[in-house]
Design a protein around this motif. Structure first.
Motif, PDB file in Angstrom:
ATOM      1  N   LEU A 185       3.326 -11.397 -54.338  1.00 14.75           N
ATOM      2  CA  LEU A 185       2.516 -11.520 -55.546  1.00 14.75           C
ATOM      3  C   LEU A 185       1.020 -11.624 -55.259  1.00 14.75           C
ATOM      4  CD1 LEU A 185       4.762 -14.083 -57.467  1.00 14.75           C
ATOM      5  CD2 LEU A 185       4.504 -11.645 -57.972  1.00 14.75           C
ATOM      6  N   SER A 186       0.649 -11.812 -54.011  1.00 11.63           N
ATOM      7  CA  SER A 186      -0.755 -12.019 -53.677  1.00 11.63           C
ATOM      8  C   SER A 186      -1.572 -10.746 -53.886  1.00 11.63           C
ATOM      9  CB  SER A 186      -0.890 -12.482 -52.228  1.00 11.63           C
ATOM     10  OG  SER A 186      -2.253 -12.548 -51.852  1.00 11.63           O
ATOM     11  N   SER A 187      -2.814 -10.931 -54.260  1.00  7.77           N
ATOM     12  CA  SER A 187      -3.742  -9.806 -54.424  1.00  7.77           C
ATOM     13  C   SER A 187      -4.590  -9.594 -53.172  1.00  7.77           C
ATOM     14  CB  SER A 187      -4.656 -10.057 -55.626  1.00  7.77           C
ATOM     15  OG  SER A 187      -5.356 -11.292 -55.476  1.00  7.77           O
ATOM     16  N   SER A 188      -4.332 -10.375 -52.118  1.00 11.82           N
ATOM     17  CA  SER A 188      -5.097 -10.258 -50.875  1.00 11.82           C
ATOM     18  C   SER A 188      -4.324  -9.418 -49.857  1.00 11.82           C
ATOM     19  CB  SER A 188      -5.367 -11.648 -50.291  1.00 11.82           C
ATOM     20  OG  SER A 188      -6.089 -12.442 -51.187  1.00 11.82           O
ATOM     21  N   ASP A 189      -4.992  -9.133 -48.773  1.00 15.30           N
ATOM     22  CA  ASP A 189      -4.346  -8.445 -47.655  1.00 15.30           C
ATOM     23  C   ASP A 189      -3.439  -9.447 -46.930  1.00 15.30           C
ATOM     24  OD1 ASP A 189      -3.583  -6.893 -45.561  1.00 15.30           O
ATOM     25  OD2 ASP A 189      -5.567  -6.746 -44.629  1.00 15.30           O
ATOM     26  N   THR A 190      -2.140  -9.155 -46.903  1.00 17.97           N
ATOM     27  CA  THR A 190      -1.164 -10.085 -46.312  1.00 17.97           C
ATOM     28  C   THR A 190      -0.698  -9.629 -44.926  1.00 17.97           C
ATOM     29  OG1 THR A 190       0.611  -8.927 -47.486  1.00 17.97           O
ATOM     30  CG2 THR A 190      -0.337 -10.868 -48.558  1.00 17.97           C
ATOM     31  N   TYR A 191      -1.461  -8.747 -44.301  1.00 17.47           N
ATOM     32  CA  TYR A 191      -1.048  -8.215 -42.993  1.00 17.47           C
ATOM     33  C   TYR A 191      -0.839  -9.330 -41.978  1.00 17.47           C
ATOM     34  CZ  TYR A 191      -1.427  -6.034 -38.402  1.00 17.47           C
ATOM     35  OH  TYR A 191      -1.190  -5.675 -37.108  1.00 17.47           O
ATOM     36  N   LEU A 192      -1.786 -10.263 -41.879  1.00  9.44           N
ATOM     37  CA  LEU A 192      -1.679 -11.344 -40.899  1.00  9.44           C
ATOM     38  C   LEU A 192      -0.482 -12.247 -41.192  1.00  9.44           C
ATOM     39  CD1 LEU A 192      -5.415 -12.422 -40.377  1.00  9.44           C
ATOM     40  CD2 LEU A 192      -3.926 -11.209 -38.771  1.00  9.44           C
ATOM     41  N   ASN A 193      -0.196 -12.471 -42.463  1.00  9.48           N
ATOM     42  CA  ASN A 193       0.942 -13.316 -42.831  1.00  9.48           C
ATOM     43  C   ASN A 193       2.258 -12.689 -42.380  1.00  9.48           C
ATOM     44  OD1 ASN A 193      -1.302 -13.565 -45.053  1.00  9.48           O
ATOM     45  ND2 ASN A 193      -0.228 -15.533 -45.047  1.00  9.48           N
ATOM     46  N   TYR A 194       2.414 -11.388 -42.662  1.00  9.61           N
ATOM     47  CA  TYR A 194       3.647 -10.708 -42.251  1.00  9.61           C
ATOM     48  C   TYR A 194       3.730 -10.584 -40.734  1.00  9.61           C
ATOM     49  CZ  TYR A 194       4.990  -9.453 -47.009  1.00  9.61           C
ATOM     50  OH  TYR A 194       5.388  -9.486 -48.320  1.00  9.61           O
ATOM     51  N   PHE A 195       2.582 -10.357 -40.095  1.00 13.79           N
ATOM     52  CA  PHE A 195       2.575 -10.287 -38.633  1.00 13.79           C
ATOM     53  C   PHE A 195       3.049 -11.606 -38.033  1.00 13.79           C
ATOM     54  CE2 PHE A 195       0.394 -11.206 -34.627  1.00 13.79           C
ATOM     55  CZ  PHE A 195       0.850 -10.145 -33.849  1.00 13.79           C
ATOM     56  N   LEU A 196       2.584 -12.715 -38.604  1.00 10.07           N
ATOM     57  CA  LEU A 196       2.991 -14.032 -38.120  1.00 10.07           C
ATOM     58  C   LEU A 196       4.489 -14.247 -38.326  1.00 10.07           C
ATOM     59  CD1 LEU A 196       2.018 -16.720 -36.929  1.00 10.07           C
ATOM     60  CD2 LEU A 196       1.621 -17.522 -39.259  1.00 10.07           C
ATOM     61  N   ILE A 197       5.016 -13.818 -39.472  1.00  9.41           N
ATOM     62  CA  ILE A 197       6.447 -13.949 -39.737  1.00  9.41           C
ATOM     63  C   ILE A 197       7.254 -13.167 -38.715  1.00  9.41           C
ATOM     64  CG2 ILE A 197       8.281 -13.323 -41.352  1.00  9.41           C
ATOM     65  CD1 ILE A 197       6.330 -13.947 -43.632  1.00  9.41           C
ATOM     66  N   TYR A 198       6.877 -11.909 -38.484  1.00  9.26           N
ATOM     67  CA  TYR A 198       7.626 -11.067 -37.548  1.00  9.26           C
ATOM     68  C   TYR A 198       7.478 -11.560 -36.108  1.00  9.26           C
ATOM     69  CZ  TYR A 198       7.953  -7.889 -41.533  1.00  9.26           C
ATOM     70  OH  TYR A 198       8.211  -7.349 -42.772  1.00  9.26           O
ATOM     71  N   PHE A 199       6.287 -12.050 -35.774  1.00 10.43           N
ATOM     72  CA  PHE A 199       6.068 -12.561 -34.416  1.00 10.43           C
ATOM     73  C   PHE A 199       6.943 -13.779 -34.145  1.00 10.43           C
ATOM     74  CE2 PHE A 199       3.764 -15.423 -31.517  1.00 10.43           C
ATOM     75  CZ  PHE A 199       3.692 -14.601 -30.390  1.00 10.43           C
ATOM     76  N   GLN A 200       6.960 -14.718 -35.089  1.00  8.39           N
ATOM     77  CA  GLN A 200       7.786 -15.914 -34.896  1.00  8.39           C
ATOM     78  C   GLN A 200       9.271 -15.573 -34.939  1.00  8.39           C
ATOM     79  OE1 GLN A 200       6.609 -19.113 -37.508  1.00  8.39           O
ATOM     80  NE2 GLN A 200       4.665 -19.417 -36.458  1.00  8.39           N
ATOM     81  N   ALA A 201       9.640 -14.584 -35.753  1.00  5.37           N
ATOM     82  CA  ALA A 201      11.036 -14.146 -35.771  1.00  5.37           C
ATOM     83  C   ALA A 201      11.446 -13.575 -34.426  1.00  5.37           C
ATOM     84  CB  ALA A 201      11.242 -13.105 -36.864  1.00  5.37           C
ATOM     85  N   ALA A 202      10.542 -12.801 -33.812  1.00  6.57           N
ATOM     86  CA  ALA A 202      10.833 -12.228 -32.499  1.00  6.57           C
ATOM     87  C   ALA A 202      10.930 -13.309 -31.424  1.00  6.57           C
ATOM     88  CB  ALA A 202       9.759 -11.207 -32.127  1.00  6.57           C
ATOM     89  N   CYS A 203      10.126 -14.356 -31.576  1.00 10.02           N
ATOM     90  CA  CYS A 203      10.103 -15.419 -30.565  1.00 10.02           C
ATOM     91  C   CYS A 203      11.249 -16.414 -30.719  1.00 10.02           C
ATOM     92  CB  CYS A 203       8.770 -16.162 -30.626  1.00 10.02           C
ATOM     93  SG  CYS A 203       7.349 -15.185 -30.109  1.00 10.02           S
ATOM     94  N   PHE A 204      11.666 -16.687 -31.952  1.00 11.31           N
ATOM     95  CA  PHE A 204      12.624 -17.761 -32.180  1.00 11.31           C
ATOM     96  C   PHE A 204      13.910 -17.298 -32.880  1.00 11.31           C
ATOM     97  CE2 PHE A 204       8.353 -19.804 -32.405  1.00 11.31           C
ATOM     98  CZ  PHE A 204       8.441 -20.503 -31.198  1.00 11.31           C
ATOM     99  N   SER A 205      13.789 -16.544 -33.966  1.00 10.06           N
ATOM    100  CA  SER A 205      14.967 -16.180 -34.750  1.00 10.06           C
ATOM    101  C   SER A 205      15.886 -15.222 -34.003  1.00 10.06           C
ATOM    102  CB  SER A 205      14.546 -15.558 -36.092  1.00 10.06           C
ATOM    103  OG  SER A 205      13.772 -16.460 -36.833  1.00 10.06           O
ATOM    104  N   VAL A 206      15.305 -14.166 -33.419  1.00  8.16           N
ATOM    105  CA  VAL A 206      16.121 -13.188 -32.698  1.00  8.16           C
ATOM    106  C   VAL A 206      16.821 -13.822 -31.494  1.00  8.16           C
ATOM    107  CG1 VAL A 206      16.075 -11.035 -31.381  1.00  8.16           C
ATOM    108  CG2 VAL A 206      14.764 -11.226 -33.501  1.00  8.16           C
ATOM    109  N   PRO A 207      16.126 -14.608 -30.648  1.00  7.93           N
ATOM    110  CA  PRO A 207      16.842 -15.291 -29.563  1.00  7.93           C
ATOM    111  C   PRO A 207      17.921 -16.237 -30.077  1.00  7.93           C
ATOM    112  CG  PRO A 207      14.492 -15.303 -29.125  1.00  7.93           C
ATOM    113  CD  PRO A 207      14.659 -14.786 -30.515  1.00  7.93           C
ATOM    114  N   GLY A 208      17.663 -16.913 -31.216  1.00 10.04           N
ATOM    115  CA  GLY A 208      18.668 -17.810 -31.778  1.00 10.04           C
ATOM    116  C   GLY A 208      19.917 -17.071 -32.206  1.00 10.04           C
TER     117      GLY A 208
END
Length: 309
Positions: A185-208
């Motif tokens: 819903l945000s009107s801003s650029d959310t690239y960094l937010n999604y990058f952070l989500i995918y980065f943490q998923a790669a570091c923690f969620s995928v290994p889990g």
């Protein structure tokens, strides 16, 4: 377009667009919420009071019950407020707080489910070394690490969320404020937010997820080698409950967060109801139905409260 200096409230749709179905759905959610609170508190009290349940598996099960209580309660807070006051507005600070706490508890639950998979792996594949490989002091340290790690990750997501701007007014078509929903819903650029989500998923969620998958690959390979029918059945019963909870939890999250962006939010809202209201009640029921230790502890507790004549 409003920015964060003027954005003080969101419109949280909740159940307000369901018409005559609003009250029946609310009563159903309320009953599930009360049942979730009662059943999970019962499991926590049994794990604490019964010395036979002072084992790593039940320690993590107690953590899971605490998380289920928090998740189900946080997600329906504004639904209660909306029903009793008719006010669909939710303040910006409360919405952001709801995002943080729900993300924190949900992330911690992922970690707890992963370590419970490893616990079942050691119990079935290395039973003679179980007490040396996994013990209560180690479990306390691991659980504390997971709670703190999830806190830090979700705090980072929340801080990055604060930099975003939203249209004024912003209508959130959900039961509660979620990170993924606000990013859409945000009107801003959310690239960094999604990058952070995918980065943490790669570091923690995928290994889990890999830990859970590999644990059960070795578990089933070990079970197939058991020649005694009773021994094989007992081994199956010790892991099927956890595996069922894992499938339900990750399945609901996958279908909710991996669906394409769409303006039709009704399906996502019902999925949110499922994994925030229904799943926290299913978890303790699934663990309890086939668990002789929990049933035995419950019978002993009931016998002390209501002594037989």
């Amino acid at each position: 377009m409003g920015n964060l200096t003027s954005q003080s409230e969101f419109i949280l749709l909740g159940l307000s667009d369901l018409g005559y179905s609003q009250i029946p759905v609310f009563l159903l959610i309320f009953l599930f919420n009360v049942a979730t609170l009662a059943v999970n508190l019962l499991i926590i009290s049994l794990v604490i009071s019964d010395s036979h349940l002072h084992t790593p598996m039940y320690f993590f099960l107690g953590n899971l019950s605490v998380l289920d209580i928090f998740n189900s309660s946080i997600s329906v807070l504004h639904v209660y407020f909306d029903i009793f006051t008719g006010n669909r507005l939710i303040s910006y600070p409360f919405c952001i707080s709801q995002v943080f706490f729900f993300s924190w508890f949900c992330s911690t639950e992922c970690f707890i489910l992963d370590i419970m998979s490893y616990d079942r792996y050691v119990a079935i594949c290395h039973p003679l070394h179980y007490t040396t490989m996994i013990n209560i002091p180690l479990c306390v340290k691991v659980a504390f690490l997971f709670w703190v790690l999830s806190f830090a990750c979700c705090l980072l997501h929340t801080l990055y969320l604060l930099r975003l701007a939203f249209p004024d007014p912003t209508t959130i078509p959900s039961l509660f404020c979620e990170l993924y929903e606000l990013l859409q819903l945000s009107s801003s650029d959310t690239y960094l937010n999604y990058f952070l989500i995918y980065f943490q998923a790669a570091c923690f969620s995928v290994p889990g997820v890999l830990v859970t998958f590999l644990s059960y690959v070795y578990i089933f390979k070990t079970i197939l080698k058991i020649t005694m029918k009773d021994g094989r059945g007992k081994a199956y019963s010790t892991c099927t409950s956890h595996l069922t909870v894992v499938f339900i939890f990750y399945g609901a999250l996958f279908f909710n967060y991996c669906q394409p962006k769409t303006k039709i939010f009704l399906a996502g809202r019902w999925l949110a109801v499922f994994y925030t209201v229904v799943t926290p009640l299913l978890n303790p029921i699934i663990y309890s139905l086939r668990n002789r230790d929990l049933m035995g502890a419950l019978q002993k507790t009931l016998s002390r409260i209501v002594p037989t004549p």
